[in-house]
Scaffold this motif. Structure first.
Motif, PDB file in Angstrom:
ATOM      1  N   GLN A 288       0.652  -1.438  -0.223  1.00 48.10           N
ATOM      2  CA  GLN A 288      -0.008  -0.309   0.350  1.00 48.10           C
ATOM      3  C   GLN A 288       1.057   1.361   0.206  1.00 48.10           C
ATOM      4  O   GLN A 288       2.149   1.596   0.578  1.00 48.10           O
ATOM      5  CB  GLN A 288      -0.564   0.110   1.253  1.00 48.10           C
ATOM      6  CG  GLN A 288      -0.157   0.098   2.400  1.00 48.10           C
ATOM      7  CD  GLN A 288      -0.121  -1.632   2.840  1.00 48.10           C
ATOM      8  OE1 GLN A 288       0.379  -2.422   2.539  1.00 48.10           O
ATOM      9  NE2 GLN A 288       0.729  -1.581   4.613  1.00 48.10           N
ATOM     10  N   ALA A 289       0.399   1.776  -1.298  1.00 48.17           N
ATOM     11  CA  ALA A 289       1.437   3.383  -0.573  1.00 48.17           C
ATOM     12  C   ALA A 289       1.213   4.403   0.696  1.00 48.17           C
ATOM     13  O   ALA A 289       0.384   5.030  -0.078  1.00 48.17           O
ATOM     14  CB  ALA A 289       1.149   4.140  -2.167  1.00 48.17           C
ATOM     15  N   LEU A 290       1.365   4.090   1.482  1.00 46.68           N
ATOM     16  CA  LEU A 290       0.746   5.155   2.514  1.00 46.68           C
ATOM     17  C   LEU A 290       2.781   5.123   3.101  1.00 46.68           C
ATOM     18  O   LEU A 290       3.046   3.959   4.129  1.00 46.68           O
ATOM     19  CB  LEU A 290       0.268   4.209   3.539  1.00 46.68           C
ATOM     20  CG  LEU A 290      -0.842   4.966   4.668  1.00 46.68           C
ATOM     21  CD1 LEU A 290      -1.024   5.861   4.657  1.00 46.68           C
ATOM     22  CD2 LEU A 290      -0.994   3.795   4.953  1.00 46.68           C
ATOM     23  N   HIS A 291       2.488   6.517   3.696  1.00 53.82           N
ATOM     24  CA  HIS A 291       3.207   7.211   3.846  1.00 53.82           C
ATOM     25  C   HIS A 291       3.440   7.341   5.435  1.00 53.82           C
ATOM     26  O   HIS A 291       2.609   8.420   5.205  1.00 53.82           O
ATOM     27  CB  HIS A 291       4.699   7.373   3.602  1.00 53.82           C
ATOM     28  CG  HIS A 291       6.021   7.992   4.030  1.00 53.82           C
ATOM     29  ND1 HIS A 291       6.797   7.179   4.538  1.00 53.82           N
ATOM     30  CD2 HIS A 291       6.233   9.271   4.495  1.00 53.82           C
ATOM     31  CE1 HIS A 291       7.931   7.767   4.439  1.00 53.82           C
ATOM     32  NE2 HIS A 291       7.614   9.134   5.345  1.00 53.82           N
ATOM     33  N   ALA A 292       3.059   7.050   6.949  1.00 53.79           N
ATOM     34  CA  ALA A 292       3.278   7.792   8.012  1.00 53.79           C
ATOM     35  C   ALA A 292       4.233   9.451   7.735  1.00 53.79           C
ATOM     36  O   ALA A 292       5.341   9.600   8.379  1.00 53.79           O
ATOM     37  CB  ALA A 292       3.662   7.420   8.678  1.00 53.79           C
ATOM     38  N   LEU A 309       8.944  15.514  10.756  1.00 55.69           N
ATOM     39  CA  LEU A 309       8.416  15.129   8.943  1.00 55.69           C
ATOM     40  C   LEU A 309       9.651  14.262   8.758  1.00 55.69           C
ATOM     41  O   LEU A 309      10.522  13.868   8.875  1.00 55.69           O
ATOM     42  CB  LEU A 309       9.153  16.488   8.631  1.00 55.69           C
ATOM     43  CG  LEU A 309       7.712  17.291   8.446  1.00 55.69           C
ATOM     44  CD1 LEU A 309       8.083  18.801   8.283  1.00 55.69           C
ATOM     45  CD2 LEU A 309       6.409  17.445   8.291  1.00 55.69           C
ATOM     46  N   ALA A 310       8.723  13.078   7.450  1.00 54.42           N
ATOM     47  CA  ALA A 310       9.729  11.742   7.293  1.00 54.42           C
ATOM     48  C   ALA A 310       9.556  12.294   5.620  1.00 54.42           C
ATOM     49  O   ALA A 310       8.627  12.175   5.221  1.00 54.42           O
ATOM     50  CB  ALA A 310       9.403  10.464   7.367  1.00 54.42           C
ATOM     51  N   ASP A 311      10.251  12.045   4.658  1.00 58.33           N
ATOM     52  CA  ASP A 311      10.241  12.426   3.939  1.00 58.33           C
ATOM     53  C   ASP A 311       9.968  10.665   2.519  1.00 58.33           C
ATOM     54  O   ASP A 311      10.253   9.825   3.170  1.00 58.33           O
ATOM     55  CB  ASP A 311      11.823  12.630   2.779  1.00 58.33           C
ATOM     56  CG  ASP A 311      11.512  13.513   1.047  1.00 58.33           C
ATOM     57  OD1 ASP A 311      10.369  13.057   1.116  1.00 58.33           O
ATOM     58  OD2 ASP A 311      12.608  13.114   0.182  1.00 58.33           O
ATOM     59  N   PHE A 312       9.601  11.122   1.495  1.00 57.16           N
ATOM     60  CA  PHE A 312       8.735   9.335   1.101  1.00 57.16           C
ATOM     61  C   PHE A 312      10.145   8.518   0.639  1.00 57.16           C
ATOM     62  O   PHE A 312      11.446   9.020   0.396  1.00 57.16           O
ATOM     63  CB  PHE A 312       8.010   9.813  -0.231  1.00 57.16           C
ATOM     64  CG  PHE A 312       6.575  10.363  -0.609  1.00 57.16           C
ATOM     65  CD1 PHE A 312       5.896   9.516   0.772  1.00 57.16           C
ATOM     66  CD2 PHE A 312       6.323  11.401  -1.050  1.00 57.16           C
ATOM     67  CE1 PHE A 312       4.545  10.022   0.309  1.00 57.16           C
ATOM     68  CE2 PHE A 312       5.670  11.290  -1.122  1.00 57.16           C
ATOM     69  CZ  PHE A 312       3.952  11.030   0.033  1.00 57.16           C
ATOM     70  N   PRO A 313      10.164   7.159   1.254  1.00 60.09           N
ATOM     71  CA  PRO A 313      11.142   6.601   0.328  1.00 60.09           C
ATOM     72  C   PRO A 313      11.146   6.283  -0.871  1.00 60.09           C
ATOM     73  O   PRO A 313      10.385   6.888  -1.431  1.00 60.09           O
ATOM     74  CB  PRO A 313      10.137   5.504   1.401  1.00 60.09           C
ATOM     75  CG  PRO A 313       8.790   5.291   1.574  1.00 60.09           C
ATOM     76  CD  PRO A 313       8.306   6.613   1.539  1.00 60.09           C
ATOM     77  N   CYS A 314      12.244   5.507  -1.491  1.00 60.25           N
ATOM     78  CA  CYS A 314      12.316   5.943  -2.184  1.00 60.25           C
ATOM     79  C   CYS A 314      11.875   5.049  -3.632  1.00 60.25           C
ATOM     80  O   CYS A 314      11.485   5.548  -4.622  1.00 60.25           O
ATOM     81  CB  CYS A 314      13.896   4.591  -2.656  1.00 60.25           C
ATOM     82  SG  CYS A 314      15.506   5.235  -2.348  1.00 60.25           S
ATOM     83  N   ASP A 315      10.454   4.138  -3.232  1.00 62.32           N
ATOM     84  CA  ASP A 315       9.322   3.368  -3.626  1.00 62.32           C
ATOM     85  C   ASP A 315       8.614   4.464  -3.735  1.00 62.32           C
ATOM     86  O   ASP A 315       8.097   4.675  -5.411  1.00 62.32           O
ATOM     87  CB  ASP A 315       9.553   2.279  -3.011  1.00 62.32           C
ATOM     88  CG  ASP A 315       8.348   2.199  -2.473  1.00 62.32           C
ATOM     89  OD1 ASP A 315       8.588   3.141  -1.085  1.00 62.32           O
ATOM     90  OD2 ASP A 315       7.933   1.078  -1.273  1.00 62.32           O
ATOM     91  N   LYS A 317       8.950   7.753  -4.398  1.00 69.41           N
ATOM     92  CA  LYS A 317       9.253   8.814  -4.517  1.00 69.41           C
ATOM     93  C   LYS A 317       8.999   8.121  -5.981  1.00 69.41           C
ATOM     94  O   LYS A 317       9.477   9.356  -7.054  1.00 69.41           O
ATOM     95  CB  LYS A 317      10.889   9.396  -4.234  1.00 69.41           C
ATOM     96  CG  LYS A 317      11.139  10.276  -3.127  1.00 69.41           C
ATOM     97  CD  LYS A 317      12.412  10.124  -2.442  1.00 69.41           C
ATOM     98  CE  LYS A 317      12.251  11.626  -1.453  1.00 69.41           C
ATOM     99  NZ  LYS A 317      13.499  11.517  -1.119  1.00 69.41           N
ATOM    100  N   GLU A 318       9.603   7.356  -6.681  1.00 68.01           N
ATOM    101  CA  GLU A 318       9.892   6.953  -7.769  1.00 68.01           C
ATOM    102  C   GLU A 318       8.826   6.997  -8.693  1.00 68.01           C
ATOM    103  O   GLU A 318       8.632   7.061  -9.661  1.00 68.01           O
ATOM    104  CB  GLU A 318      10.710   5.260  -7.437  1.00 68.01           C
ATOM    105  CG  GLU A 318      12.516   5.425  -7.382  1.00 68.01           C
ATOM    106  CD  GLU A 318      12.601   3.888  -6.959  1.00 68.01           C
ATOM    107  OE1 GLU A 318      12.146   2.760  -8.149  1.00 68.01           O
ATOM    108  OE2 GLU A 318      13.990   3.835  -6.779  1.00 68.01           O
TER     109      GLU A 318
END
Length: 326
Positions: A288-292, A309-315, A317-318
């Motif tokens: 699931q494309a879900l990021h806290a 704050l935490a940036d999106f992980p690579c998957d 982001k791509e």
């Protein structure tokens, strides 16, 4: 030394036993295992017939059928420290904030006895973790799904655990997620309210239920749309924290998360205007494309407001990059 499961092979089903539920039949044939344990083994895919895994305990047995039951050895009574890399966002004497990667289970459970966040925290923090969560969940104040990435806080002593848990209970913790969903919600900002409980159709899934369950409220806002509205980036803020809440609530309004194997179905094949590479990336996104991405709370000792704050992980982001190129 590898962990080897014991395989039990009861005698074939007798003619007079035909039609009995599988879990009940196994419980009668394997008296050393409780019916609860047998149900768990079935759910975990440890029961097979003719080489095929059986995951439905209510299946009716047939005369002459034979079954194999793999019984893994008991897990250690307490989780053991394991050297697993952590992305530490903040740490002090009272707490630790980490950016959890997708794929990491939070605490030991059936099917995930080790290699969890708890095992990693025990190695990183030593004996300082709070014990209120019990031997299986030391320091754990809240959870994220295995395949959800993002920010989590863990308590390093009981006082901090009490203070953080009280904030979660009072819903004063600030939590925000970003997700890619199919379609574009209308209106572009709103609230989704509906009790969440076990699905009547599938006990492994959660659902918005008409009776029972627990109250749940999600506030969402569309941040960006792609492919003419076929995919959207949304922000979700939780007023409550129920199991799979965002995934269930977004599905309930017709906008499941991209990559959600449990609650959604890929719509990539319908995207005629998208490039083949993008359709492939959307259809094969593995989680699931879900990021806290945001977590805020009052520090249990200083009383100061902390916000991370935490940036999106690579998957993700791509995937966003490919969407923005279309």
């Amino acid at each position: 030394m590898p962990i080897i499961a014991q395989t039990l092979c009861p005698d074939p089903v007798a003619p007079e036993e035909a039609g009995t539920r599988l879990d009940k039949w196994l419980a009668a044939r394997l008296p050393d295992l409780s019916r609860t344990r047998i149900k768990a083994l079935i759910d975990e895919g440890q029961v097979s017939a003719a080489g095929l895994t059986i995951t439905d305990g209510s299946a009716r047995v047939k005369p002459g059928q034979t079954f194999a039951v793999a019984v893994p050895p008991d897990a250690p009574a307490e989780p053991e420290p394991q050297d697993i890399a952590l992305t530490v966002v903040h740490e002090d004497d009272d707490l630790i904030v980490i950016d959890k990667p997708a794929g990491l289970v939070v605490h030991p459970a059936p099917g995930s006895p080790d290699q969890t966040l708890v095992n990693a925290l025990l190695a990183h923090c030593g004996d300082s973790l709070s014990g209120i969560g019990g031997v299986r969940r030391p320091g754990i104040v809240h959870r994220l799904d295995k395949d959800t990435s993002g920010l989590m806080v863990a308590a390093k002593n009981d006082r901090a655990h009490h203070a953080l848990a009280a904030q979660f209970e009072a819903h004063t913790i600030e939590r925000a997620y970003q997700a890619l969903v199919w379609g574009t919600p209308v209106p572009p900002a709103g609230e989704i309210e509906g009790n969440i409980g076990r699905s009547g159709a599938d006990r492994k899934k959660m659902a918005v239920v008409k009776s029972g369950g627990k109250p749940a409220l999600t506030r969402y806002k569309v941040l960006q749309t792609f492919l003419g509205g076929a995919v959207s980036l949304v922000e979700c803020r939780l007023a409550t924290g129920r199991t799979h809440q965002i995934r269930v609530h977004m599905t309930s309004i017709g906008h499941p998360l991209v990559g959600d194997q449990t609650y959604g179905r890929s719509r990539a094949a319908r995207l005629k205007a998208a490039s083949p590479d993008l359709r492939e990336s959307l259809s094969r996104f593995p989680r699931q494309a879900l990021h806290a991405y945001l977590l805020g709370f009052l520090h249990p000792t200083s009383g100061y407001m902390l916000k991370f704050l935490a940036d999106f992980p690579c998957d993700i982001k791509e995937l966003l990059h490919l969407l923005e190129l279309e």
